[in-house]
Write a protein that holds these residues in place. Structure first.
Motif, PDB file in Angstrom:
ATOM      1  N   HIS A   1     -10.859   0.139 -40.954  1.00 35.15           N
ATOM      2  CA  HIS A   1      -9.886  -0.060 -41.493  1.00 35.15           C
ATOM      3  C   HIS A   1      -8.668   0.383 -40.481  1.00 35.15           C
ATOM      4  CE1 HIS A   1     -12.526   1.160 -45.020  1.00 35.15           C
ATOM      5  NE2 HIS A   1     -11.486   0.906 -45.120  1.00 35.15           N
ATOM      6  N   PRO A   2      -8.666  -0.714 -40.024  1.00 38.74           N
ATOM      7  CA  PRO A   2      -7.417  -0.639 -38.785  1.00 38.74           C
ATOM      8  C   PRO A   2      -6.550   0.019 -38.903  1.00 38.74           C
ATOM      9  CG  PRO A   2      -8.220  -2.794 -39.254  1.00 38.74           C
ATOM     10  CD  PRO A   2      -8.866  -1.733 -40.113  1.00 38.74           C
ATOM     11  N   VAL A   3      -5.883  -0.161 -40.515  1.00 36.99           N
ATOM     12  CA  VAL A   3      -4.603  -0.188 -40.742  1.00 36.99           C
ATOM     13  C   VAL A   3      -5.425   0.947 -42.459  1.00 36.99           C
ATOM     14  CG1 VAL A   3      -2.305  -0.699 -42.595  1.00 36.99           C
ATOM     15  CG2 VAL A   3      -3.402  -1.733 -40.542  1.00 36.99           C
TER      16      VAL A   3
ATOM     17  N   SER B   1      -5.880 -11.468 -42.280  1.00 41.10           N
ATOM     18  CA  SER B   1      -6.624 -11.934 -43.314  1.00 41.10           C
ATOM     19  C   SER B   1      -7.961 -11.629 -42.523  1.00 41.10           C
ATOM     20  CB  SER B   1      -6.169 -13.158 -43.445  1.00 41.10           C
ATOM     21  OG  SER B   1      -6.384 -14.367 -43.055  1.00 41.10           O
ATOM     22  N   ALA B   2      -8.053 -11.764 -41.302  1.00 39.06           N
ATOM     23  CA  ALA B   2      -9.620 -11.690 -41.053  1.00 39.06           C
ATOM     24  C   ALA B   2     -10.324 -10.581 -39.758  1.00 39.06           C
ATOM     25  CB  ALA B   2     -10.055 -12.774 -39.764  1.00 39.06           C
ATOM     26  N   CYS B   3      -9.447  -9.696 -39.428  1.00 45.89           N
ATOM     27  CA  CYS B   3      -9.590  -8.600 -39.002  1.00 45.89           C
ATOM     28  C   CYS B   3      -9.214  -7.661 -39.512  1.00 45.89           C
ATOM     29  CB  CYS B   3      -9.777  -8.680 -37.434  1.00 45.89           C
ATOM     30  SG  CYS B   3      -8.423  -8.946 -37.417  1.00 45.89           S
ATOM     31  N   GLY B   4      -7.998  -8.131 -40.105  1.00 44.95           N
ATOM     32  CA  GLY B   4      -7.166  -6.650 -40.748  1.00 44.95           C
ATOM     33  C   GLY B   4      -5.954  -5.803 -40.194  1.00 44.95           C
ATOM     34  N   VAL B   5      -5.869  -6.480 -38.699  1.00 43.97           N
ATOM     35  CA  VAL B   5      -4.871  -5.923 -37.356  1.00 43.97           C
ATOM     36  C   VAL B   5      -3.775  -6.440 -37.751  1.00 43.97           C
ATOM     37  CG1 VAL B   5      -5.021  -5.682 -34.708  1.00 43.97           C
ATOM     38  CG2 VAL B   5      -7.225  -5.298 -36.240  1.00 43.97           C
ATOM     39  N   PRO B   6      -2.706  -4.943 -37.530  1.00 35.84           N
ATOM     40  CA  PRO B   6      -0.978  -5.809 -37.852  1.00 35.84           C
ATOM     41  C   PRO B   6      -1.241  -6.798 -36.258  1.00 35.84           C
ATOM     42  CG  PRO B   6      -1.394  -3.520 -37.427  1.00 35.84           C
ATOM     43  CD  PRO B   6      -2.349  -4.062 -36.689  1.00 35.84           C
TER      44      PRO B   6
END
Length: 489
Positions: free
Chosen positions: A278-280, A323-328
């Motif tokens: 959950h980076p975001v 879309s792969a890691c969820g990071v900005p």
């Protein structure tokens, strides 16, 4: 039939990037370049790297042609022969695609070759450059610690002594190469440290010698402007004053898990996994998570790992997530209208893509820079391996005994540490000095990030040769380990 002849039958070929990778790999595996010499398979990462270095021309409306196919295969051959990619790009400027296709076997022995191995008279310069980079890494980390405590960087006696020593050695190297020193300003040096260590960026030819172990190393993350994993490890090896675990917030994590008496190890693992996945997030999601897992005592720690959305997270006022890691994501450096992932361990790092804006609100939170760089980024492989091991019933434990290793399998019979250092020399030195909690496992596996392997030719061979610790270790790619999880160890 050899590869040069096979290429002549592909002149009408056109396709997407994935089709280019497949076609190049098919030709590489089926046709020898000369005398039973076959090329290694190609990957999207290789194609993107070659495009970034000017080896491959831009695609024609996202379609690749025979020209790209020939140049990709020719470059793969030269790189396997020891050429640097910058040299390949320069060589390709001199010849047509027809010439490259017809003279493929002779390219590696033509006039302009990879830089030769240095002789004994130049060894001293390489040693000086090696020490300079080690000191520079330690100085950067020390100065970063000063900045965290609110100190302003001033080029005087208050500056990190290691940073000062590194600057003096770099000045000496410029003098030895007959150049004026362009890095007399510490601010200019730190700005330049957000680029790879090459002669093209720093102006020092010694950075391109084969015997220089840190060629291409990145010391400061260009997006977050904090020390990279390789920089922090070099600093530790150089006896830096930095307590890396404090920087990574490990102390805070341990303190939070210690509050949950009787389930400290479980709480530690649950918190690490949740942050990586959950980076975001939002404050509501955080509160739901601690309530569902009975980790309310750790809410303060979790909140300290995140920050509100700020202007630096946005592109044209909107948040775009990988879309792969969820990071900005950030604006793509190669295609202005597109965005790209900033996480080097991600399979989509720096690949220009279109992206749909992610909705944000006052409760939206983003992992802080050091959490993204040191936990989320290397944790991508850790979580993927853990989830797959769960699927195949291998009794995995994430971060057992609060980080004895990254994952244990088969009831503790196997310990796995996932590594994503960009430089195999740095990794080998770190493991030779100490394998940490991995020592307590009968079978010890070092799984190396696939993107790191793709960017450094011969990575696995180098780390195997350079590792000289007393305990046997198995080195493999994350991809190879993922496949092996499907069968018993």
């Amino acid at each position: 039939m050899r590869l040069p002849e096979a290429l002549q039958f592909e002149r009408e070929w056109r396709g997407s990037m994935d089709e280019l990778v497949r076609k190049a790999t098919q030709l590489s595996l089926n046709f020898p370049i000369d005398n039973d010499v076959y090329l290694p398979e190609s990957t999207r990462t290789v194609v993107m790297s070659y495009r970034a270095r000017g080896i491959l021309p831009p695609a024609d409306r996202k379609r690749f042609t025979w020209d790209h196919l020939v140049r990709l295969l020719a470059a793969r051959y030269l790189v396997t022969q020891g050429w640097k990619r910058e040299d390949v790009a320069e060589r390709f400027k001199e010849h047509s695609t027809d010439y490259l296709a017809k003279h493929l076997p002779e390219l590696a022995t033509s006039a302009v070759q990879a830089k030769p191995r240095i002789d004994a008279t130049e060894l001293q310069r390489v040693e000086m450059a090696t020490i300079a980079v080690q000191l520079l890494a330690a100085g950067i980390v020390e100065q970063f610690g000063h900045a965290k405590r609110g100190a302003v960087l001033v080029q005087d006696d208050s500056m990190s002594q290691r940073l000062t020593q590194a600057m003096l050695l770099l000045a000496a190297l410029f003098l030895q190469e007959g150049q004026d020193n362009p890095l007399g300003s510490v601010h200019q040096l730190l700005a330049l440290s957000r680029s790879p260590l090459t002669s093209a960026t720093f102006g020092l030819a010694v950075f391109d010698y084969r015997d220089f172990p840190y060629a291409g190393l990145l010391l400061l993350d260009p997006d977050r402007r904090i020390p990279t994993l390789d920089c922090a490890e070099l600093a530790r090896q150089s006896s830096s004053e930095l307590d890396l675990r404090e920087q990574l917030a490990f102390d805070a994590l341990r303190s939070a898990s210690e509050q949950l008496v009787g389930r400290q190890d479980e709480a530690y693992a649950d918190l690490r996994l949740w942050i990586t996945e959950h980076p975001v997030t939002t404050t509501a999601q955080l509160r739901d998570f601690v309530r569902e897992t009975n980790l309310q005592a750790a809410l303060g720690f979790l909140l300290s790992c995140y920050e509100p959305v700020g202007p630096r997270h946005l592109i044209h006022g909107q948040l775009h997530l990988c879309s792969a890691c969820g990071v900005p994501m950030r604006r793509s450096p190669s295609v202005e209208s597109l965005v790209a992932c900033t996480i080097v361990q991600c399979s989509r790092f720096d690949k220009p893509v279109e992206s749909i804006a992610h909705p944000t609100g006052p409760e939206t939170l983003i992992a802080r820079p050091h959490v993204l760089l040191y936990w989320v980024a290397p944790g991508l492989d850790e979580v993927a391996l853990y989830r797959k091991a769960q699927k195949f019933g291998l009794s995995p434990r994430p971060y057992p005994d609060r980080d004895a290793c990254d994952i244990s399998l088969d009831g503790g019979a196997v310990g796995v540490d996932v590594k994503s250092y960009a430089n195999p020399f740095v990794l080998a030195a770190a493991l030779t000095a100490n394998v940490g909690g991995l020592a307590s496992y009968p079978t010890r596996i070092i799984a190396i990030n696939d993107q790191a392997l793709a960017r450094f030719h011969g990575y696995l061979d180098i780390v195997r040769q350079r590792y000289s610790g007393p305990l046997p270790l198995r080195f493999m790619s994350v991809h190879e380990l993922m496949k092996s999880l499907e069968s018993p160890f």
